[in-house]
Design a protein around this motif. Structure first.
Motif, PDB file in Angstrom:
ATOM      1  N   TRP A 284     -37.312 -26.722 -30.634  1.00  0.00           N
ATOM      2  CA  TRP A 284     -38.644 -27.031 -30.133  1.00  0.00           C
ATOM      3  C   TRP A 284     -39.293 -27.992 -31.130  1.00  0.00           C
ATOM      4  O   TRP A 284     -39.278 -27.746 -32.341  1.00  0.00           O
ATOM      5  CB  TRP A 284     -39.495 -25.774 -30.008  1.00  0.00           C
ATOM      6  CG  TRP A 284     -39.214 -24.949 -28.799  1.00  0.00           C
ATOM      7  CD1 TRP A 284     -38.445 -23.827 -28.725  1.00  0.00           C
ATOM      8  CD2 TRP A 284     -39.716 -25.166 -27.483  1.00  0.00           C
ATOM      9  NE1 TRP A 284     -38.430 -23.343 -27.447  1.00  0.00           N
ATOM     10  CE2 TRP A 284     -39.215 -24.152 -26.649  1.00  0.00           C
ATOM     11  CE3 TRP A 284     -40.553 -26.131 -26.895  1.00  0.00           C
ATOM     12  CZ2 TRP A 284     -39.501 -24.051 -25.293  1.00  0.00           C
ATOM     13  CZ3 TRP A 284     -40.848 -26.048 -25.555  1.00  0.00           C
ATOM     14  CH2 TRP A 284     -40.326 -25.017 -24.764  1.00  0.00           C
ATOM     15  N   PHE A 285     -39.859 -29.035 -30.589  1.00  0.00           N
ATOM     16  CA  PHE A 285     -40.558 -30.033 -31.388  1.00  0.00           C
ATOM     17  C   PHE A 285     -41.949 -30.210 -30.806  1.00  0.00           C
ATOM     18  O   PHE A 285     -42.211 -29.823 -29.668  1.00  0.00           O
ATOM     19  CB  PHE A 285     -39.805 -31.371 -31.350  1.00  0.00           C
ATOM     20  CG  PHE A 285     -38.422 -31.293 -31.930  1.00  0.00           C
ATOM     21  CD1 PHE A 285     -37.359 -30.804 -31.184  1.00  0.00           C
ATOM     22  CD2 PHE A 285     -38.183 -31.708 -33.234  1.00  0.00           C
ATOM     23  CE1 PHE A 285     -36.086 -30.722 -31.721  1.00  0.00           C
ATOM     24  CE2 PHE A 285     -36.914 -31.629 -33.783  1.00  0.00           C
ATOM     25  CZ  PHE A 285     -35.871 -31.134 -33.029  1.00  0.00           C
TER      26      PHE A 285
ATOM     27  N   LYS B 287     -49.675 -38.622 -34.378  1.00  0.00           N
ATOM     28  CA  LYS B 287     -48.770 -38.087 -35.397  1.00  0.00           C
ATOM     29  C   LYS B 287     -47.321 -38.218 -34.954  1.00  0.00           C
ATOM     30  O   LYS B 287     -47.036 -38.402 -33.772  1.00  0.00           O
ATOM     31  CB  LYS B 287     -49.103 -36.620 -35.684  1.00  0.00           C
ATOM     32  CG  LYS B 287     -50.473 -36.401 -36.303  1.00  0.00           C
ATOM     33  CD  LYS B 287     -50.658 -34.961 -36.717  1.00  0.00           C
ATOM     34  CE  LYS B 287     -52.003 -34.755 -37.408  1.00  0.00           C
ATOM     35  NZ  LYS B 287     -52.182 -33.328 -37.841  1.00  0.00           N
ATOM     36  N   GLU B 288     -46.434 -38.108 -35.918  1.00  0.00           N
ATOM     37  CA  GLU B 288     -45.013 -38.168 -35.614  1.00  0.00           C
ATOM     38  C   GLU B 288     -44.548 -36.836 -35.001  1.00  0.00           C
ATOM     39  O   GLU B 288     -45.152 -35.794 -35.224  1.00  0.00           O
ATOM     40  CB  GLU B 288     -44.213 -38.458 -36.884  1.00  0.00           C
ATOM     41  CG  GLU B 288     -44.435 -39.855 -37.435  1.00  0.00           C
ATOM     42  CD  GLU B 288     -43.500 -40.155 -38.590  1.00  0.00           C
ATOM     43  OE1 GLU B 288     -43.512 -41.303 -39.060  1.00  0.00           O
ATOM     44  OE2 GLU B 288     -42.771 -39.249 -39.034  1.00  0.00           O
ATOM     45  N   ARG B 289     -43.450 -36.924 -34.273  1.00  0.00           N
ATOM     46  CA  ARG B 289     -42.863 -35.717 -33.725  1.00  0.00           C
ATOM     47  C   ARG B 289     -42.291 -34.878 -34.858  1.00  0.00           C
ATOM     48  O   ARG B 289     -41.620 -35.393 -35.748  1.00  0.00           O
ATOM     49  CB  ARG B 289     -41.764 -36.082 -32.728  1.00  0.00           C
ATOM     50  CG  ARG B 289     -41.251 -34.934 -31.912  1.00  0.00           C
ATOM     51  CD  ARG B 289     -40.374 -35.411 -30.774  1.00  0.00           C
ATOM     52  NE  ARG B 289     -41.104 -36.256 -29.837  1.00  0.00           N
ATOM     53  CZ  ARG B 289     -40.611 -36.681 -28.673  1.00  0.00           C
ATOM     54  NH1 ARG B 289     -39.389 -36.334 -28.319  1.00  0.00           N
ATOM     55  NH2 ARG B 289     -41.327 -37.455 -27.890  1.00  0.00           N
ATOM     56  N   GLU B 290     -42.570 -33.592 -34.843  1.00  0.00           N
ATOM     57  CA  GLU B 290     -42.092 -32.698 -35.895  1.00  0.00           C
ATOM     58  C   GLU B 290     -41.344 -31.511 -35.306  1.00  0.00           C
ATOM     59  O   GLU B 290     -41.617 -31.070 -34.200  1.00  0.00           O
ATOM     60  CB  GLU B 290     -43.260 -32.194 -36.750  1.00  0.00           C
ATOM     61  CG  GLU B 290     -44.230 -31.282 -36.018  1.00  0.00           C
ATOM     62  CD  GLU B 290     -45.183 -30.547 -36.945  1.00  0.00           C
ATOM     63  OE1 GLU B 290     -44.944 -30.482 -38.162  1.00  0.00           O
ATOM     64  OE2 GLU B 290     -46.193 -30.011 -36.423  1.00  0.00           O
TER      65      GLU B 290
ATOM     66  N   GLY C 186     -29.000 -30.020 -29.245  1.00  0.00           N
ATOM     67  CA  GLY C 186     -28.268 -30.777 -30.250  1.00  0.00           C
ATOM     68  C   GLY C 186     -27.116 -29.961 -30.788  1.00  0.00           C
ATOM     69  O   GLY C 186     -26.740 -28.936 -30.211  1.00  0.00           O
ATOM     70  N   HIS C 187     -26.562 -30.436 -31.888  1.00  0.00           N
ATOM     71  CA  HIS C 187     -25.434 -29.749 -32.510  1.00  0.00           C
ATOM     72  C   HIS C 187     -25.780 -29.188 -33.884  1.00  0.00           C
ATOM     73  O   HIS C 187     -25.010 -28.420 -34.450  1.00  0.00           O
ATOM     74  CB  HIS C 187     -24.241 -30.697 -32.603  1.00  0.00           C
ATOM     75  CG  HIS C 187     -23.727 -31.122 -31.249  1.00  0.00           C
ATOM     76  ND1 HIS C 187     -22.941 -30.307 -30.465  1.00  0.00           N
ATOM     77  CD2 HIS C 187     -23.939 -32.234 -30.528  1.00  0.00           C
ATOM     78  CE1 HIS C 187     -22.666 -30.933 -29.333  1.00  0.00           C
ATOM     79  NE2 HIS C 187     -23.260 -32.107 -29.339  1.00  0.00           N
ATOM     80  N   PHE C 188     -26.937 -29.569 -34.389  1.00  0.00           N
ATOM     81  CA  PHE C 188     -27.394 -29.079 -35.679  1.00  0.00           C
ATOM     82  C   PHE C 188     -28.885 -28.800 -35.604  1.00  0.00           C
ATOM     83  O   PHE C 188     -29.620 -29.541 -34.964  1.00  0.00           O
ATOM     84  CB  PHE C 188     -27.139 -30.113 -36.791  1.00  0.00           C
ATOM     85  CG  PHE C 188     -25.717 -30.559 -36.890  1.00  0.00           C
ATOM     86  CD1 PHE C 188     -25.307 -31.740 -36.303  1.00  0.00           C
ATOM     87  CD2 PHE C 188     -24.777 -29.797 -37.564  1.00  0.00           C
ATOM     88  CE1 PHE C 188     -23.991 -32.160 -36.363  1.00  0.00           C
ATOM     89  CE2 PHE C 188     -23.456 -30.204 -37.649  1.00  0.00           C
ATOM     90  CZ  PHE C 188     -23.061 -31.382 -37.041  1.00  0.00           C
TER      91      PHE C 188
ATOM     92  N   PRO D  38     -35.391 -34.479 -35.374  1.00  0.00           N
ATOM     93  CA  PRO D  38     -35.303 -34.972 -33.991  1.00  0.00           C
ATOM     94  C   PRO D  38     -34.108 -35.898 -33.741  1.00  0.00           C
ATOM     95  O   PRO D  38     -33.590 -35.935 -32.617  1.00  0.00           O
ATOM     96  CB  PRO D  38     -36.618 -35.733 -33.806  1.00  0.00           C
ATOM     97  CG  PRO D  38     -37.542 -35.182 -34.822  1.00  0.00           C
ATOM     98  CD  PRO D  38     -36.699 -34.774 -35.981  1.00  0.00           C
ATOM     99  N   THR D  39     -33.677 -36.638 -34.753  1.00  0.00           N
ATOM    100  CA  THR D  39     -32.590 -37.601 -34.538  1.00  0.00           C
ATOM    101  C   THR D  39     -31.247 -36.930 -34.289  1.00  0.00           C
ATOM    102  O   THR D  39     -30.315 -37.579 -33.835  1.00  0.00           O
ATOM    103  CB  THR D  39     -32.475 -38.544 -35.740  1.00  0.00           C
ATOM    104  OG1 THR D  39     -32.242 -37.777 -36.915  1.00  0.00           O
ATOM    105  CG2 THR D  39     -33.745 -39.389 -35.904  1.00  0.00           C
TER     106      THR D  39
END
Length: 121
Positions: free
Chosen positions: A36-37, A43-46, A99-101, A105-106
């Motif tokens: 969850w982000f 602001k940037e996504r966190e 994701g895998h990790f 976000p990247t």
């Protein structure tokens, strides 16, 4: 066709509770980590929280520890974010991603479109 749909956002008073849902189709959520982000205006996504795929380990950013809980219902192919004791600074669009990790976000490769949470003072 793969899809991630977040729901459960809305207006909540400070100190209140809310449960966000992240429902997936086209793939099994338990084969991926699910994060969850959130992104507040300007602001940037966190990263907020993450649940791992195999051992179910959970992770939280410091600002939500003790207030938010992430969980997974494999039968419903859904991940939840239980938000309690919410604060105005929790106001943001909340996104679910796979994701895998459990990292930033990247490291996520597929995202939902988000659900807005607005916490009034």
């Amino acid at each position: 066709q793969m899809e991630i749909v977040e729901s459960g956002g809305g207006l909540v008073q400070s100190g209140g509770s809310l449960r966000l849902s992240c429902a997936a189709s086209g793939f099994a959520l338990d084969s991926y980590v699910i994060g969850w982000f959130r992104q507040a205006p300007g602001k940037e996504r966190e990263g907020v929280s993450c649940i791992s795929s195999h051992d179910g380990n959970t992770y939280y950013t410091d600002s939500v520890k003790g207030r938010f809980t992430i969980s997974r219902d494999n039968a419903k192919n859904t991940v939840y974010l239980e938000m309690s004791k919410v604060k105005p600074e929790d106001t943001a669009v909340y996104y679910c991603a796979r994701g895998h990790f459990c990292s930033g976000p990247t490291t996520m490769d597929y995202w939902g479109k988000g659900t807005l949470v607005f916490v009034s003072a």
